[in-house]
Design a protein around this motif. Structure first.
Motif, PDB file in Angstrom:
ATOM      1  N   ALA A 193      -8.474   8.830 -15.684  1.00 29.90           N
ATOM      2  CA  ALA A 193      -8.575   8.527 -17.121  1.00 29.90           C
ATOM      3  C   ALA A 193      -8.196   7.092 -17.426  1.00 29.90           C
ATOM      4  N   ALA A 194      -8.364   6.174 -16.457  1.00 34.32           N
ATOM      5  CA  ALA A 194      -7.990   4.774 -16.662  1.00 34.32           C
ATOM      6  C   ALA A 194      -8.944   4.094 -17.637  1.00 34.32           C
ATOM      7  N   ARG A 195      -8.620   2.876 -18.029  1.00 37.69           N
ATOM      8  CA  ARG A 195      -9.415   2.122 -19.009  1.00 37.69           C
ATOM      9  C   ARG A 195     -10.836   1.902 -18.514  1.00 37.69           C
ATOM     10  N   VAL A 196     -10.995   1.678 -17.210  1.00 40.98           N
ATOM     11  CA  VAL A 196     -12.317   1.533 -16.603  1.00 40.98           C
ATOM     12  C   VAL A 196     -12.398   2.517 -15.441  1.00 40.98           C
ATOM     13  N   PRO A 197     -13.588   2.924 -15.036  1.00 42.91           N
ATOM     14  CA  PRO A 197     -13.704   3.860 -13.918  1.00 42.91           C
ATOM     15  C   PRO A 197     -13.166   3.269 -12.615  1.00 42.91           C
ATOM     16  N   VAL A 198     -12.428   4.110 -11.882  1.00 38.93           N
ATOM     17  CA  VAL A 198     -11.891   3.727 -10.569  1.00 38.93           C
ATOM     18  C   VAL A 198     -12.568   4.618  -9.534  1.00 38.93           C
ATOM     19  N   THR A 199     -13.365   4.026  -8.653  1.00 37.64           N
ATOM     20  CA  THR A 199     -14.083   4.771  -7.622  1.00 37.64           C
ATOM     21  C   THR A 199     -13.538   4.424  -6.240  1.00 37.64           C
ATOM     22  N   ALA A 200     -13.931   5.221  -5.251  1.00 35.04           N
ATOM     23  CA  ALA A 200     -13.392   5.049  -3.899  1.00 35.04           C
ATOM     24  C   ALA A 200     -14.520   4.994  -2.884  1.00 35.04           C
ATOM     25  N   GLU A 201     -14.359   4.138  -1.879  1.00 39.83           N
ATOM     26  CA  GLU A 201     -15.241   4.072  -0.714  1.00 39.83           C
ATOM     27  C   GLU A 201     -14.328   4.118   0.508  1.00 39.83           C
ATOM     28  N   LEU A 202     -14.102   5.336   1.037  1.00 41.74           N
ATOM     29  CA  LEU A 202     -13.034   5.560   2.003  1.00 41.74           C
ATOM     30  C   LEU A 202     -13.587   5.978   3.353  1.00 41.74           C
ATOM     31  N   SER A 203     -13.011   5.416   4.403  1.00 46.73           N
ATOM     32  CA  SER A 203     -13.259   5.832   5.791  1.00 46.73           C
ATOM     33  C   SER A 203     -11.921   6.243   6.402  1.00 46.73           C
ATOM     34  N   PRO A 204     -11.927   7.199   7.335  1.00 37.09           N
ATOM     35  CA  PRO A 204     -10.654   7.647   7.924  1.00 37.09           C
ATOM     36  C   PRO A 204      -9.936   6.504   8.660  1.00 37.09           C
ATOM     37  N   VAL A 205      -8.698   6.279   8.296  1.00 35.15           N
ATOM     38  CA  VAL A 205      -7.853   5.265   8.952  1.00 35.15           C
ATOM     39  C   VAL A 205      -6.449   5.829   9.059  1.00 35.15           C
ATOM     40  N   ALA A 206      -5.928   5.905  10.271  1.00 35.30           N
ATOM     41  CA  ALA A 206      -4.568   6.405  10.512  1.00 35.30           C
ATOM     42  C   ALA A 206      -3.645   5.223  10.769  1.00 35.30           C
ATOM     43  N   ILE A 207      -2.521   5.179  10.068  1.00 30.74           N
ATOM     44  CA  ILE A 207      -1.522   4.128  10.258  1.00 30.74           C
ATOM     45  C   ILE A 207      -0.151   4.777  10.328  1.00 30.74           C
ATOM     46  N   SER A 208       0.883   3.946  10.476  1.00 30.87           N
ATOM     47  CA  SER A 208       2.265   4.407  10.496  1.00 30.87           C
ATOM     48  C   SER A 208       3.065   3.577   9.504  1.00 30.87           C
ATOM     49  N   GLY A 209       3.804   4.271   8.625  1.00 29.49           N
ATOM     50  CA  GLY A 209       4.575   3.527   7.634  1.00 29.49           C
ATOM     51  C   GLY A 209       5.296   4.450   6.684  1.00 29.49           C
ATOM     52  N   ASP A 210       5.831   3.865   5.638  1.00 28.80           N
ATOM     53  CA  ASP A 210       6.555   4.591   4.609  1.00 28.80           C
ATOM     54  C   ASP A 210       5.543   5.033   3.538  1.00 28.80           C
ATOM     55  N   PRO A 211       5.293   6.333   3.375  1.00 26.84           N
ATOM     56  CA  PRO A 211       4.265   6.769   2.426  1.00 26.84           C
ATOM     57  C   PRO A 211       4.539   6.323   0.992  1.00 26.84           C
ATOM     58  N   GLU A 212       5.801   6.416   0.532  1.00 27.89           N
ATOM     59  CA  GLU A 212       6.118   6.046  -0.842  1.00 27.89           C
ATOM     60  C   GLU A 212       5.886   4.557  -1.082  1.00 27.89           C
ATOM     61  N   ALA A 213       6.328   3.727  -0.114  1.00 25.94           N
ATOM     62  CA  ALA A 213       6.158   2.279  -0.275  1.00 25.94           C
ATOM     63  C   ALA A 213       4.683   1.895  -0.268  1.00 25.94           C
ATOM     64  N   LEU A 214       3.904   2.466   0.667  1.00 25.20           N
ATOM     65  CA  LEU A 214       2.487   2.121   0.731  1.00 25.20           C
ATOM     66  C   LEU A 214       1.740   2.669  -0.483  1.00 25.20           C
ATOM     67  N   ARG A 215       2.167   3.812  -0.999  1.00 21.67           N
ATOM     68  CA  ARG A 215       1.542   4.319  -2.214  1.00 21.67           C
ATOM     69  C   ARG A 215       1.775   3.345  -3.366  1.00 21.67           C
ATOM     70  N   ARG A 216       2.980   2.755  -3.419  1.00 17.81           N
ATOM     71  CA  ARG A 216       3.265   1.784  -4.480  1.00 17.81           C
ATOM     72  C   ARG A 216       2.389   0.549  -4.333  1.00 17.81           C
ATOM     73  N   VAL A 217       2.082   0.169  -3.100  1.00 17.65           N
ATOM     74  CA  VAL A 217       1.163  -0.952  -2.886  1.00 17.65           C
ATOM     75  C   VAL A 217      -0.182  -0.659  -3.531  1.00 17.65           C
ATOM     76  N   ILE A 218      -0.712   0.530  -3.254  1.00 17.13           N
ATOM     77  CA  ILE A 218      -2.026   0.867  -3.807  1.00 17.13           C
ATOM     78  C   ILE A 218      -1.964   0.968  -5.333  1.00 17.13           C
ATOM     79  N   VAL A 219      -0.895   1.600  -5.846  1.00 20.02           N
ATOM     80  CA  VAL A 219      -0.754   1.754  -7.298  1.00 20.02           C
ATOM     81  C   VAL A 219      -0.695   0.392  -7.982  1.00 20.02           C
ATOM     82  N   ASN A 220       0.101  -0.517  -7.468  1.00 17.00           N
ATOM     83  CA  ASN A 220       0.230  -1.839  -8.089  1.00 17.00           C
ATOM     84  C   ASN A 220      -1.097  -2.594  -8.079  1.00 17.00           C
ATOM     85  N   LEU A 221      -1.801  -2.528  -6.935  1.00 20.60           N
ATOM     86  CA  LEU A 221      -3.078  -3.239  -6.850  1.00 20.60           C
ATOM     87  C   LEU A 221      -4.102  -2.634  -7.810  1.00 20.60           C
ATOM     88  N   VAL A 222      -4.144  -1.291  -7.881  1.00 20.25           N
ATOM     89  CA  VAL A 222      -5.109  -0.647  -8.782  1.00 20.25           C
ATOM     90  C   VAL A 222      -4.763  -0.946 -10.236  1.00 20.25           C
TER      91      VAL A 222
END
Length: 465
Positions: free
Chosen positions: A337-366
């Motif tokens: 329900a954002a101001r403009v449509p947010v779409t995804a183009e995703l391919s499977p990628v496995a990494i290692s890290g802190d899920p909460e911190a990396l989620r904040r990275v995506i949230v801030n960028l979006v």
């Protein structure tokens, strides 16, 4: 309860220990080096005297055995032995029969009768070498014997010569040893003083920096490429980092104070207006306006705390295997329900890290992309080259000039000051992204859209596990 009295040895040790602690490093190094050198000199002198005595005694024993063999051959031939005058440390020679009578002797009245007792002669006949003192003179003899049938050839060597040589050597050591120790003490003191001159220069430089501050002042670097030189270079590098961190902290505190002042001032104005109007004030509208500023303060304080934690941390709080595409899909779903449509183009990628911190990275960028996008935001996840996972967030907003793209990751930096404040940004979202990504061993940067259209693309590269 009575206290136990210290042991006598402990009491005796405290005085020298306190005296030692009060001495300078130069004095302590000199004392230690001098003490070790003194022990080495004394040990060397004792070993030298021992080895010298052993060597000279072996030389005399060899000469005595040679003379004994020469006389033994004469005795074995059956002819009366002719004993020539002795030389080379041989004091005298005697040929004794089984009844300890002298059959032949070297010239001199001293050797016309046996100089050793029957028990001593028994030892000599058994192959022992003994030392005796002559009662009629101050000479000390070493006795070596060789049996020839019932007869015995006894050779006396003058050991007093060895004693004289050792006495001369001992006197030389007693005179030269202290001189060598004294010379060593002066040399050590001078060398240590010369070495510590660089340390003293570092101390004075540190005192100057303490008094005047870090600005444009560094420790003097000595010329020789030694440990002091490397220490000075390392300390100067540390001072550079401290000055840089202090400058960043000073700027950060100033910017934070500036950012906090604006919502606080707005709150104060609204409350003062409501206070003047009293009961006639439109309090619901005032509260709504105040809540906007309170929420802005809340976001700002939360971002400041997040940056403070990232500054203290050396890496992510935890590392677990995770799917970057699934993490991005969750954030995209939250922005339905954002101001403009947010779409995804995703391919499977496995990494290692802190899920909460990396989620904040995506949230801030979006959030940042949604704030400035004109019509759409695209979140992409794909495997990259060199074993990295690539996260991209693309918008079709006005974009940023190339010269300013690296600065968007500086704290409180805004391309347009008013635009970010109107949209509610704190100026800390992208700096938080940068610090989290760096903590995970990755990197983040912004580029133009690959299709050439207006807008901006944020690219995050994270290493595979």
């Amino acid at each position: 309860m009575l206290e136990r009295a210290p042991a006598p040895l402990t009491v005796l040790w405290r005085g020298p220990a306190r005296w030692w602690v009060r001495q300078s490093l130069r004095a302590r190094l000199t004392l230690v080096a001098t003490a070790l050198f003194t022990v080495a000199v004394v040990t060397g002198a004792i070993l030298l005297l021992f080895v010298q005595r052993y060597a000279l005694t072996r030389v005399l024993d060899s000469a005595a055995l040679k003379s004994a063999r020469d006389v033994s051959r004469q005795v074995q031939s059956g002819t009366p032995p002719t004993i020539a005058p002795t030389t080379g440390g041989i004091a005298g020679i005697q040929v004794l029969n089984a009844r300890d009578q002298v059959l032949a002797s070297s010239p001199g009245s001293l050797f016309t009768s046996p100089l050793i007792t029957s028990s001593q002669l028994h030892q000599v006949r058994g192959g022992d070498r003994i030392d005796i003192d002559n009662a009629s003179s101050d000479v000390r003899y070493r006795v070596v014997g060789r049996n020839v049938g019932a007869r015995t050839v006894v050779v006396y060597t003058d050991v007093s010569r060895i004693d004289d040589s050792l006495e001369i050597l001992a006197r030389a050591a007693l005179i030269g040893g202290p001189l060598a120790v004294l010379l060593m003490a002066f040399a050590t003191y001078a060398v240590v003083a010369l070495t510590l001159r660089s340390v003293a220069a570092l101390r004075h430089g540190a005192a100057d920096i303490t008094a005047a501050g870090l600005a444009s002042q560094r420790l003097p670097v000595p010329g020789p490429q030694d440990e002091i030189h490397r220490l000075a270079v390392t300390l100067n590098a540390m001072l550079d980092r401290i000055e840089s961190a202090t400058s960043r902290q000073r700027t950060f505190v100033g910017d934070a104070a500036h950012e906090l002042r604006s919502p606080i001032a707005s709150l104060r104005v609204q409350l003062e207006v409501g206070q003047r109007l009293g009961a006639s004030a439109d309090w619901p509208d005032i509260v709504d306006d105040a809540m906007v500023d309170v929420e802005r303060l809340d976001r700002l304080v939360a971002d400041l705390l997040a940056l403070a934690r990232l500054d203290e941390a050396r890496g992510p709080a935890r590392r677990v295997p995770l799917d970057l595409d699934a993490l991005a899909a969750g954030v995209v779903a939250e922005n339905a329900a954002a101001r403009v449509p947010v779409t995804a183009e995703l391919s499977p990628v496995a990494i290692s890290g802190d899920p909460e911190a990396l989620r904040r990275v995506i949230v801030n960028l979006v959030n940042n992309a949604v704030r400035y996008a004109s019509s759409s935001v695209v979140v992409g996840v794909s495997p990259g080259a060199n074993g990295v996972g690539v996260l991209t967030v693309t918008d079709d907003g006005p974009g940023i000039k190339e010269a300013e793209r690296e600065r968007v990751f500086d704290r409180f930096y805004r391309v347009q000051e008013s635009r970010s404040r109107e949209t509610g940004g704190t100026g800390l979202g992208l700096p938080i992204v940068r610090d989290i990504v760096r903590g995970h061993g990755g990197r983040v940067h912004v580029t133009s859209r690959p299709d050439g259209r207006p807008g901006l693309r944020a690219v995050v590269e994270l290493p595979h596990p």
